[in-house]
Design a protein around this motif. Structure first.
Motif, short mmCIF file in Angstrom:
data_model
loop_
_atom_site.label_atom_id
_atom_site.label_comp_id
_atom_site.label_asym_id
_atom_site.label_seq_id
_atom_site.Cartn_x
_atom_site.Cartn_y
_atom_site.Cartn_z
N SER A 76 36.25 83.91 43.42
CA SER A 76 36.77 82.16 42.64
C SER A 76 37.37 81.52 43.95
O SER A 76 37.81 81.48 44.62
CB SER A 76 37.71 82.90 41.54
OG SER A 76 37.43 81.81 41.07
N ALA A 107 33.84 79.70 39.24
CA ALA A 107 32.74 81.20 39.68
C ALA A 107 31.70 81.01 41.63
O ALA A 107 31.41 80.19 41.07
CB ALA A 107 32.39 82.13 39.60
N HIS A 108 32.33 81.72 42.41
CA HIS A 108 31.13 81.51 43.11
C HIS A 108 30.59 82.90 43.78
O HIS A 108 31.11 83.79 43.52
CB HIS A 108 31.68 80.17 44.32
CG HIS A 108 31.38 79.32 44.95
ND1 HIS A 108 32.65 78.74 43.78
CD2 HIS A 108 31.15 78.65 45.45
CE1 HIS A 108 32.22 77.81 43.84
NE2 HIS A 108 31.61 77.10 44.84
N THR A 109 29.00 82.89 43.62
CA THR A 109 28.08 83.91 44.29
C THR A 109 27.83 83.82 45.86
O THR A 109 26.71 82.75 46.02
CB THR A 109 27.13 84.56 43.72
OG1 THR A 109 28.02 84.92 41.75
CG2 THR A 109 26.96 86.01 43.22
N GLN A 135 33.30 91.83 43.62
CA GLN A 135 33.24 92.83 42.79
C GLN A 135 32.35 93.99 42.25
O GLN A 135 31.11 93.58 43.22
CB GLN A 135 32.81 91.81 40.99
CG GLN A 135 34.25 90.77 41.09
CD GLN A 135 33.63 89.75 40.05
OE1 GLN A 135 32.41 90.25 39.07
NE2 GLN A 135 34.19 88.30 39.70
N THR A 163 26.40 78.30 42.41
CA THR A 163 27.91 77.98 41.82
C THR A 163 26.73 77.97 40.28
O THR A 163 26.01 78.31 40.27
CB THR A 163 28.30 77.10 42.16
OG1 THR A 163 27.49 75.73 42.48
CG2 THR A 163 28.35 77.07 43.48
N LYS A 178 30.62 88.19 45.09
CA LYS A 178 31.18 87.47 43.86
C LYS A 178 32.74 86.73 43.96
O LYS A 178 33.50 87.81 44.88
CB LYS A 178 31.10 88.04 42.66
CG LYS A 178 30.03 87.82 41.65
CD LYS A 178 30.20 87.70 40.60
CE LYS A 178 28.48 88.26 39.99
NZ LYS A 178 28.62 88.93 38.62
#
Length: 461
Positions: free
Chosen positions: A214, A188-190, A10, A151, A212
């Motif tokens: 998903s 969502a994960h970062t 993103q 997370t 980021k």
């Protein structure tokens, strides 16, 4: 094998981008996802590469003296089929002929790397190749690098060089490392990458970068539970939600402590040859991409029904599934479902059932029906009376109790059983029913449901 981290990133907000430019960092992170390549069919692969396209000029096949080109390449070209090419005549008309059966697959013989970040699914291993580059004209020293997955529930550290910092990253140089993470959460994960370093002026700077992505569910497991007398049947339907085929290595149901599970499978075709090698090399179950399904059926029995097994109070938890699969070129995945619950049923404190009925019964001759009374509570119950209840219809019973009309049973300890025989006699020939066997608790003054009807065949002597 690596694919560039593109589709899942993103873009930072304009304010964050402006802030990052003001800081003027010397270092920057670059992230690529490590994934396996794929075989991509290409219709153009049917037009195989031909050496004539390399060794001959463009007008060699269209010129006036094409036979000279044929003599030149006679020792180089050896077509598998001598009739496919006429000697002395080189044209393009045989390019569409299949030289090998494998050509019909239209595979170019090359492995294709993913050109985008792609989808990440629950149960897979996220593997990433991270490079921190020094794009400035100065050397960065004492670089402390951290990488972690964030997370909605937790923060997981993947790499930390605090105890052994990177001494220096020269101008135009880089430092590379690989991190792995078993994906166990949806949503969502970062991927948070940070660097703490000294720039050319000796100033200590802090660089954070966020990437980021998903995580979605690769499959769904729908279950149905049916109970027939003492047997419970569990049906599981597994549906593939990914864009690639899933090859199921293992779909095992792990029953709860009080249950014993048996997998039910269709009978094999008589022509199928069974061997030890065939069992070891058994092909995995294929669930096709985009909504393919496969059904599994299990039979569950209470483990306390077996002799010598401890008695358990049955709960609604049946067990859970352990599922492992492979996707593109053997990339693995693994999931464990939550506990599967049975349909709630009214529990019985006392259970009466028929254990054994004689296979041969003659008319007007006594026979014994072996019954079992089980106490399913944690306290002592009893005593009981067992008798044949009057018929609720106008029809006269043809199977009657022989002798005493009431049988007295003693106290039954907690989770224990007692077996007893009831003497009966049949008065008519043919298929008959033993019905109306009822039990009465003396102290509680309580009648229990009659025993289900038992069909018997009465023969003449």
């Amino acid at each position: 094998m690596a694919s560039p981290y593109a589709g899942g990133v993103q873009s930072p907000s304009p304010a964050a981008a402006a802030q990052q430019q003001q800081q003027n960092h010397s270092l920057a992170f670059r992230v690529m996802r490590l994934s396996r390549p794929s075989l991509q069919p290409d219709p153009a692969a049917l037009l195989r590469f031909d050496p004539r396209d390399v060794f001959l000029p463009e007008d060699a096949l269209t010129g006036t003296d094409a036979s000279a080109a044929a003599d030149f390449l006679h020792g180089l070209l050896h077509p598998p089929d001598p009739t496919a090419t006429v000697a002395g005549e080189f044209t393009f008309r045989d390019r569409f002929l299949l030289r090998d059966p494998a050509d019909a697959l239209a595979l170019p013989g090359l492995l294709v790397l993913p050109q985008s970040f792609g989808a990440i699914y629950l149960g897979e291993t996220f593997c990433s190749y991270i490079s921190i580059n020094n794009s400035s004209s100065f050397e960065a020293r004492d670089v402390v690098i951290k990488a972690e997955i964030q997370t909605e529930r937790q923060r997981i550290l993947l790499l930390d060089t605090s105890k052994s910092p990177v001494e220096s990253i020269r101008s135009g140089g880089r430092y590379d490392f690989i991190v792995e993470h078993d994906v166990k959460e949806l949503g969502a994960h970062t991927l948070v990458c940070t660097a703490l370093y000294n720039d050319g002026d000796g100033e200590r700077k802090y660089l954070p970068q966020f990437f980021k992505f998903s995580v979605s569910n690769p499959l769904s497991v729908r279950t149905k539970v049916r109970t027939i007398k003492d047997i419970t049947y569990l049906e599981a339907c597994i549906e593939n939600h990914t864009k690639s085929n899933l090859y199921m290595d293992q779909v095992d149901f792990e029953p709860a402590q009080q249950w014993k599970a048996t997998k039910l499978e269709a009978d094999e075709h008589p022509s199928a040859v069974k061997s030890e090698i065939g069992n070891l090399c058994k092909q995995p179950v294929l669930i096709r991409a985009g909504g393919g399904i496969y059904n599994y059926l299990y039979q569950l029995r209470s483990s306390s029904d077996e002799a010598g097994q401890p008695k358990f109070e049955l709960s609604s938890i049946l067990g859970k599934f352990q599922i492992t699969w492979r996707t593109n070129l053997g990339e693995p995945g693994r999931l464990q479902t939550q506990n599967i619950h049975s349909t709630p049923t009214a529990s019985k404190d006392v259970d009466l059932r028929a254990v054994k009925v004689p296979p041969i019964i003659y008319a007007e001759r006594p026979f014994m029906v072996n019954l079992c009374l089980t106490n399913q509570t944690d306290k002592t119950v009893g005593p009981f009376e067992v008798f044949l209840a009057p018929s609720m219809t106008s029809e006269e019973r043809v199977v009657l109790v022989n002798g005493l009309q009431k049988l007295i049973l003693p106290l039954v300890e907690a989770f224990e059983s007692i077996k007893f025989d009831l003497s009966m006699v049949a008065t008519q020939l043919g298929v008959q029913k033993i019905s109306g066997i009822t039990m009465y608790a003396v102290q509680e003054k309580k009648y229990y449901e009659p025993l289900p009807d038992i069909e018997i065949f009465v023969d003449a002597e």
